[in-house]
Write an enzyme that holds these catalytic residues in place. Sequence first.
Site, PDB file in Angstrom:
ATOM      1  N   PRO A  13       0.694  -1.255   0.077  1.00 54.55           N
ATOM      2  CG  PRO A  13      -0.787  -1.558   1.772  1.00 54.55           C
ATOM      3  CD  PRO A  13       0.563  -2.138   0.976  1.00 54.55           C
ATOM      4  CG  ASN A  14      -0.226   4.257   1.220  1.00 53.02           C
ATOM      5  OD1 ASN A  14      -1.290   4.858   0.751  1.00 53.02           O
ATOM      6  ND2 ASN A  14      -0.395   3.541   2.450  1.00 53.02           N
ATOM      7  NE  ARG A  21       3.529   6.904   1.788  1.00 52.82           N
ATOM      8  CZ  ARG A  21       3.978   5.611   2.308  1.00 52.82           C
ATOM      9  NH1 ARG A  21       4.735   4.604   1.516  1.00 52.82           N
ATOM     10  NH2 ARG A  21       3.741   5.224   3.526  1.00 52.82           N
ATOM     11  CE1 TYR A  26       9.071   5.434   3.554  1.00 54.10           C
ATOM     12  CE2 TYR A  26       7.212   7.077   3.533  1.00 54.10           C
ATOM     13  CZ  TYR A  26       7.642   5.938   4.091  1.00 54.10           C
ATOM     14  OH  TYR A  26       7.070   5.393   4.934  1.00 54.10           O
ATOM     15  CG  ASN A  77       8.610  -1.632   0.677  1.00 54.65           C
ATOM     16  OD1 ASN A  77       7.962  -1.651   1.605  1.00 54.65           O
ATOM     17  ND2 ASN A  77       9.266  -0.706   0.402  1.00 54.65           N
ATOM     18  CB  ALA A  80       1.459   0.556   6.612  1.00 54.71           C
ATOM     19  CD  GLU A 101      10.590  -7.318   6.744  1.00 57.92           C
ATOM     20  OE1 GLU A 101      11.057  -8.142   7.306  1.00 57.92           O
ATOM     21  OE2 GLU A 101      10.378  -6.126   7.287  1.00 57.92           O
ATOM     22  CG  HIS A 103      10.971  -1.994   5.074  1.00 53.05           C
ATOM     23  ND1 HIS A 103       9.664  -1.900   4.908  1.00 53.05           N
ATOM     24  CD2 HIS A 103      11.286  -3.058   5.836  1.00 53.05           C
ATOM     25  CE1 HIS A 103       9.176  -2.953   5.547  1.00 53.05           C
ATOM     26  NE2 HIS A 103      10.154  -3.638   6.101  1.00 53.05           N
ATOM     27  NE  ARG A 110       9.540   6.263   9.271  1.00 51.54           N
ATOM     28  CZ  ARG A 110       8.699   5.957   8.040  1.00 51.54           C
ATOM     29  NH1 ARG A 110       9.096   5.066   7.382  1.00 51.54           N
ATOM     30  NH2 ARG A 110       7.710   6.808   8.190  1.00 51.54           N
TER      31      ARG A 110
HETATM   32  C1  DQA Z   1       8.115   1.151   4.259  1.00 53.65           C
HETATM   33  C2  DQA Z   1       8.332   1.545   5.562  1.00 53.65           C
HETATM   34  C3  DQA Z   1       6.853   1.208   6.411  1.00 53.65           C
HETATM   35  O1  DQA Z   1       6.894   1.494   7.650  1.00 53.65           O
HETATM   36  C4  DQA Z   1       5.798   2.422   5.656  1.00 53.65           C
HETATM   37  O2  DQA Z   1       4.442   2.007   5.883  1.00 53.65           O
HETATM   38  C5  DQA Z   1       5.928   2.251   4.255  1.00 53.65           C
HETATM   39  C6  DQA Z   1       7.017   2.135   3.444  1.00 53.65           C
HETATM   40  C7  DQA Z   1       9.675   1.651   3.579  1.00 53.65           C
HETATM   41  O3  DQA Z   1       9.580   1.074   2.274  1.00 53.65           O
HETATM   42  O4  DQA Z   1      10.334   2.507   4.264  1.00 53.65           O
HETATM   43  O5  DQA Z   1       4.689   2.348   3.580  1.00 53.65           O
HETATM   44  O6  DQA Z   1       7.879   0.048   3.813  1.00 53.65           O
END
Ligand code: DQA
Length: 150
Positions: A13-14, A21, A26, A77, A80, A101, A103, A110
């Site tokens: 998501p997102n 964003r 990011y 990735n 959230a 995994e 990020h 954080r």
């Molecule tokens: C994320 C870190 C997550 O905590 C966050 O909710 C994201 C992006 C990252 O790539 O740093 O959406 O996965």
Amino acid sequence: MSADGVILLLSGPNLNLLGEREPEIYGTATLEDHVAAARGAAEGLGFTLEHSQSNHEGDLVESVHAARGATVAIVINAGALTHTSWSLHDALAAYNGVVVELHLSNPAARESFRHTSTIAAVSDGCIAGFGGLGYPLAIEAVARILAARS
Ligand code: DQA
């Protein structure tokens, strides 16, 4: 379909909003930019990269199911959903390829709700905090893990 050489990059998501964003966290590169970097790294190492992004947990679970027997690795990735999704945990537990995994940011540095990962226990490892560099690094990790196993 043969699983030989196919890596699935899964974006949660997102992540479709990357570039716009919270760029201070990011960065300004788009998801397309990161996919291109991952694809370049994958192809340079003799792999094919497939990518799928969804804002819906169930779609991501379905993508993991479809990857079973059809891919050698998943780089995920999960956004959230990393911090909340037991259904993704269970789907990845039923996947027998390599799982990395990934990020952009370093969740451990954080807010406390980001300190838990439901998928960490079903991943071979995690790459976090290196921004866009993490995408090619994750592909490289997949290649090295697979080479060490063969
Ligand atoms: C994320 C870190 C997550 O905590 C966050 O909710 C994201 C992006 C990252 O790539 O740093 O959406 O996965």
